[in-house]
Design a protein around this motif. Structure first.
Motif, PDB file in Angstrom:
ATOM      1  N   ARG A   2     -15.480   5.191 -10.366  1.00  0.00           N
ATOM      2  CA  ARG A   2     -14.469   5.751 -11.270  1.00  0.00           C
ATOM      3  C   ARG A   2     -14.805   5.524 -12.735  1.00  0.00           C
ATOM      4  O   ARG A   2     -14.701   6.446 -13.547  1.00  0.00           O
ATOM      5  N   LEU A  18       0.837  -1.205   0.000  1.00  0.00           N
ATOM      6  CA  LEU A  18       0.000   0.000   0.000  1.00  0.00           C
ATOM      7  C   LEU A  18       0.868   1.250   0.000  1.00  0.00           C
ATOM      8  O   LEU A  18       0.530   2.244  -0.653  1.00  0.00           O
ATOM      9  N   ARG A  21      -8.386   2.402 -15.220  1.00  0.00           N
ATOM     10  CA  ARG A  21      -8.672   2.997 -13.908  1.00  0.00           C
ATOM     11  C   ARG A  21      -9.143   1.958 -12.900  1.00  0.00           C
ATOM     12  O   ARG A  21      -8.672   1.966 -11.765  1.00  0.00           O
ATOM     13  N   PRO A  22     -10.075   1.083 -13.268  1.00  0.00           N
ATOM     14  CA  PRO A  22     -10.443   0.052 -12.291  1.00  0.00           C
ATOM     15  C   PRO A  22      -9.234  -0.726 -11.778  1.00  0.00           C
ATOM     16  O   PRO A  22      -9.112  -0.957 -10.585  1.00  0.00           O
ATOM     17  N   ALA A  79     -11.219  -8.691  -3.546  1.00  0.00           N
ATOM     18  CA  ALA A  79     -12.427  -8.376  -4.319  1.00  0.00           C
ATOM     19  C   ALA A  79     -13.061  -9.634  -4.896  1.00  0.00           C
ATOM     20  O   ALA A  79     -14.259  -9.659  -5.167  1.00  0.00           O
ATOM     21  N   SER A  94      -5.860   0.104 -11.960  1.00  0.00           N
ATOM     22  CA  SER A  94      -4.763   0.817 -11.308  1.00  0.00           C
ATOM     23  C   SER A  94      -5.240   1.693 -10.155  1.00  0.00           C
ATOM     24  O   SER A  94      -4.450   2.048  -9.288  1.00  0.00           O
ATOM     25  N   GLU A  95      -6.534   2.011 -10.096  1.00  0.00           N
ATOM     26  CA  GLU A  95      -7.020   2.844  -8.994  1.00  0.00           C
ATOM     27  C   GLU A  95      -7.985   2.093  -8.079  1.00  0.00           C
ATOM     28  O   GLU A  95      -7.727   1.924  -6.898  1.00  0.00           O
ATOM     29  N   SER A  96      -9.095   1.604  -8.630  1.00  0.00           N
ATOM     30  CA  SER A  96     -10.079   0.952  -7.762  1.00  0.00           C
ATOM     31  C   SER A  96      -9.479  -0.249  -7.048  1.00  0.00           C
ATOM     32  O   SER A  96      -9.805  -0.527  -5.899  1.00  0.00           O
ATOM     33  N   LEU A  97      -8.593  -0.994  -7.717  1.00  0.00           N
ATOM     34  CA  LEU A  97      -8.005  -2.191  -7.110  1.00  0.00           C
ATOM     35  C   LEU A  97      -6.635  -1.921  -6.493  1.00  0.00           C
ATOM     36  O   LEU A  97      -5.883  -2.858  -6.207  1.00  0.00           O
ATOM     37  N   ALA A  98      -6.303  -0.640  -6.270  1.00  0.00           N
ATOM     38  CA  ALA A  98      -4.980  -0.302  -5.727  1.00  0.00           C
ATOM     39  C   ALA A  98      -4.787  -0.842  -4.315  1.00  0.00           C
ATOM     40  O   ALA A  98      -3.664  -0.971  -3.843  1.00  0.00           O
ATOM     41  N   GLY A  99      -5.876  -1.169  -3.623  1.00  0.00           N
ATOM     42  CA  GLY A  99      -5.751  -1.707  -2.276  1.00  0.00           C
ATOM     43  C   GLY A  99      -5.849  -3.223  -2.232  1.00  0.00           C
ATOM     44  O   GLY A  99      -5.984  -3.791  -1.155  1.00  0.00           O
ATOM     45  N   ASP A 100      -5.768  -3.855  -3.386  1.00  0.00           N
ATOM     46  CA  ASP A 100      -5.962  -5.303  -3.456  1.00  0.00           C
ATOM     47  C   ASP A 100      -4.776  -5.914  -4.220  1.00  0.00           C
ATOM     48  O   ASP A 100      -3.881  -5.202  -4.659  1.00  0.00           O
ATOM     49  N   VAL A 148     -10.284   0.074   0.684  1.00  0.00           N
ATOM     50  CA  VAL A 148      -8.837   0.328   0.710  1.00  0.00           C
ATOM     51  C   VAL A 148      -8.377   0.969  -0.608  1.00  0.00           C
ATOM     52  O   VAL A 148      -7.477   1.809  -0.617  1.00  0.00           O
TER      53      VAL A 148
END
Lengths: 439, 439
Positions: free
Chosen positions: A138, A29, B138-139, B294, B141-147, A314
């Motif tokens: 997004r 993270l 975006r999904p 996810a 590199s951003e939405s899944l950035a915490g996974d 997250v």
């Protein structure tokens, strides 16, 4: 590398998973955020309550106010209106970015919160509030920023999708499928909010606000649940190449006076089996988006559950951290387009109507006449003979089953057509009325 | 409100639609961007060439260099390596943000371009390069950035999906389905890059780089096309509850030495008909993502075409404009994790094997023995008797069809098993070998 303090409010199903990820995956993270994310504390009502996930006891506090005061990013997963709302406002006042999964609060008070955040130059993230783990915020607000969304069809309630899918695959009736869902924990002991479509309606208004930048009041949603769907409905749908899904439909339409408007409705819907939403099985969710240039898009995944929802939370925390690290002014959701909220009169849909009719010459003509009188045109009409399985037709006269799919018309004209058909002497009963999309 | 100058390089199928949207939808785009987007010019090789979309003649120029020098945002839709690459570098030097849909250039030279952009503090956007209109960048590199993403399965080539879907729905053989695709413009006169899986392989490497932050060289992709798929394969798949799709599979795995690695492969794949990817029909694309928290996600839409791809391009232009308006440092794609590139030995997959065998006692035992010898375990084995439709079995001895699905094993052990089975005297022929996913 800087350290950002993260405050977690609430430690239930989702919150405990968020805490676990923040504690276990710190290195990943940090690399993705550009800052170390330090879980500064977890505010709960009772620090001694048992937890599903083992977490360091010293992180827990009952003083949410103090925790918020010191944080760079506040994660609100308490749910409900208060104290969630006050704590979010406190966080915003202190200049913290806020991540929330609080559907109810956003549906009730989203626009005021967006404005508050914009005024304070902080950001408010809520990917987890809409369709759980499915990245939808997004894609809609950024990827499709150069396009115009015209319609959103969502399977946004896992409980009802599980029930309908069970009915479709096993032939179970509604009561048994509901019991199976309850046994698996997919449905609550009191399943009203799910099976009556109320949960889907709240999510529908959030989707409408994202897609159309328009606040949509929950009480303007036309909402029908799945309690009246029978095994016979499901079977008739299958025979005709359809499947029944509970959809939340947010649609941009031109009202009669020529101005653009938005409608939101929730109801069981016949979809062709070849439609991408027809392949959404079990408790999965999916959001189907139609845009002028992009055409048809669909986003599929788990709409609930601790770990999937925590993934979305997250992801938002990393986004908030990146924004803090990179600097620059925040961007908030707008409701700037505030299109007209359209009522039932403006909604166009098509109907599937199942009828038990007397099998005698002239029946089809009489029925077709009623449709014509109401300005509703028929797309498909199919008749099946059957005498043995109809009770009360013991006099030897034959009966037939008639299935009709109409072209798109207004709800009012379709409903009036159904009422008029009921009054025909050649009609024994109207066995089923369902809306149809995707044809 | 500021005005940002947008330079468009290339005016083909996608470029002309981008120009149309920028010119027609200026008001919406300005509201969403926070700045007016002025189309400053369109660089083409020949200003007098005919265009599909009518655009003001004075916008066209043959001097791309001059156009780039003055722009805030440069859209590169020329394709190919040069002059696209040099013009992108020129744009970056001048401090312009760049939006590109250039798959080939990114696959060959992406990491160098990302670094260059990061050094110059500008951003490089390329949503349109991966799966056309489907929001995937975006999904991931951003939405899944915490996974943590573990696997990506993509239907990323519309031509081959159309062909396989035609074969599945109409029973056509490969040659006829290809002709139908060519007649509709879904396949080119020379369809090699599509049907041999080369286009899917290039997209697979881009997906791998996004999902795993690792540069994957195109020549390390194990790639097999669909030219050998027969109507009989499709029918056998249907009988068994499967459908055949051409998938690009990017997978994170632990190599034998314990280090994490990534593999990318493209091949026709058996998928259960209940799998969400099985419902992707016609020329549509979809990317199926598996992440630790996810779970399963899918993104569906049009992977090509002027208007859909233009939607993704303009979305990126709005994002670039927002970033310029809001200030702050840019963020670029990283390849910072650079996991080990795994070869065939490390890939685990399961096989479907179709066999024509003699129908005599002990056949199944002999075959099962070969599997055991190679350490491959069998998940399902199904035998069907048939005598009449096998040529060369005129002596009255019966033949049988055997269908086997294995558990997951290495490519090497599975391939060796198939070779050894071919040598058995009880095996008339190996009719089909296909990989299986999603079971």
């Amino acid at each position: 590398m800087n350290t950002l303090k993260v405050a977690l409010l609430g430690c239930g199903n989702v919150g405990s998973q968020v805490a676990r990820i923040l504690l276990d995956d710190g290195q990943d993270l940090a690399r993705r955020s550009g800052a170390r994310l330090e879980l500064a504390g977890i505010a709960v009502r009772n620090v001694d309550a048992p937890r599903d996930v083992e977490l360091p006891r010293e992180l827990f506090t009952e003083d949410a106010e103090a925790l918020v005061k010191d944080a760079d990013v506040v994660i609100e997963l308490m749910g409900g209106m208060e104290p969630a709302r006050s704590l979010i406002l406190r966080a915003v006042e202190h200049g913290a970015s806020v991540v929330t999964g609080n559907k109810a609060l956003l549906a009730a008070d989203g626009p005021a919160l967006y404005e508050m955040a914009a005024a304070a130059d902080v950001e408010l993230y809520f990917e987890a509030a809409v369709a759980g783990a499915i990245p939808i915020l997004r894609p809609i607000s950024e990827s499709l920023a150069g396009d115009r969304i015209t319609r959103v069809l969502g399977i946004v309630n896992g409980t009802t999708n599980y029930i309908l899918d069970q009915m479709d695959t096993t032939g179970a009736d509604f009561a048994d499928a509901l019991k199976a869902a309850q046994a698996l924990g997919y449905a609550e002991a009191d399943p009203t909010a799910d099976i009556e479509g109320l949960d889907a309606a709240a999510k529908g208004t959030l989707l409408a606000s994202l897609a159309f930048h328009t606040v949509f009041p929950l009480d303007a949603v036309r909402c029908q649940g799945i309690t009246s769907i029978t095994a016979a409905d499901i079977e008739a749908a299958r025979d005709t190449g359809f499947v029944i899904k509970l959809l939340a439909i947010a649609e941009k339409q031109t009202a009669k006076d020529g101005t653009a408007g938005v409608s939101v409705r929730v109801h069981p819907t016949l979809l062709p089996r070849t439609h991408p939403l027809a392949a959404v099985h079990g408790a999965f969710n999916a959001v189907f988006v139609e845009a002028e240039n992009a055409g048809q898009l669909m986003f599929y995944g788990q709409g609930a559950g601790g770990r999937p929802t925590a993934s979305a939370v997250v992801g938002d925390v990393v986004a908030a951290a990146r924004r803090i690290v990179s600097g620059g002014r925040g961007r908030t959701e707008t409701t700037g387009e505030q299109l007209q909220v359209l009522g039932e009169d403006s909604i166009l849909t098509s109907y599937y109507i199942g009828l038990d009719v007397a099998d005698q010459p002239g029946v089809l003509a009489k029925i077709a006449h009623v449709f014509a009188d109401h300005g509703v045109s028929i797309e498909v009409m199919r008749q099946t003979m059957h005498t043995e399985d109809l009770p009360g037709i013991a006099d030897g006269s034959a009966a037939a089953e008639l299935r009709i799919i109409t072209h798109r018309g207004t709800e009012a004209s379709l409903a009036a057509t159904v009422e008029a058909i009921k009054d025909l002497d050649v009609v024994n009963s109207v066995t089923s009325v369902l809306r149809v999309e995707g044809v």
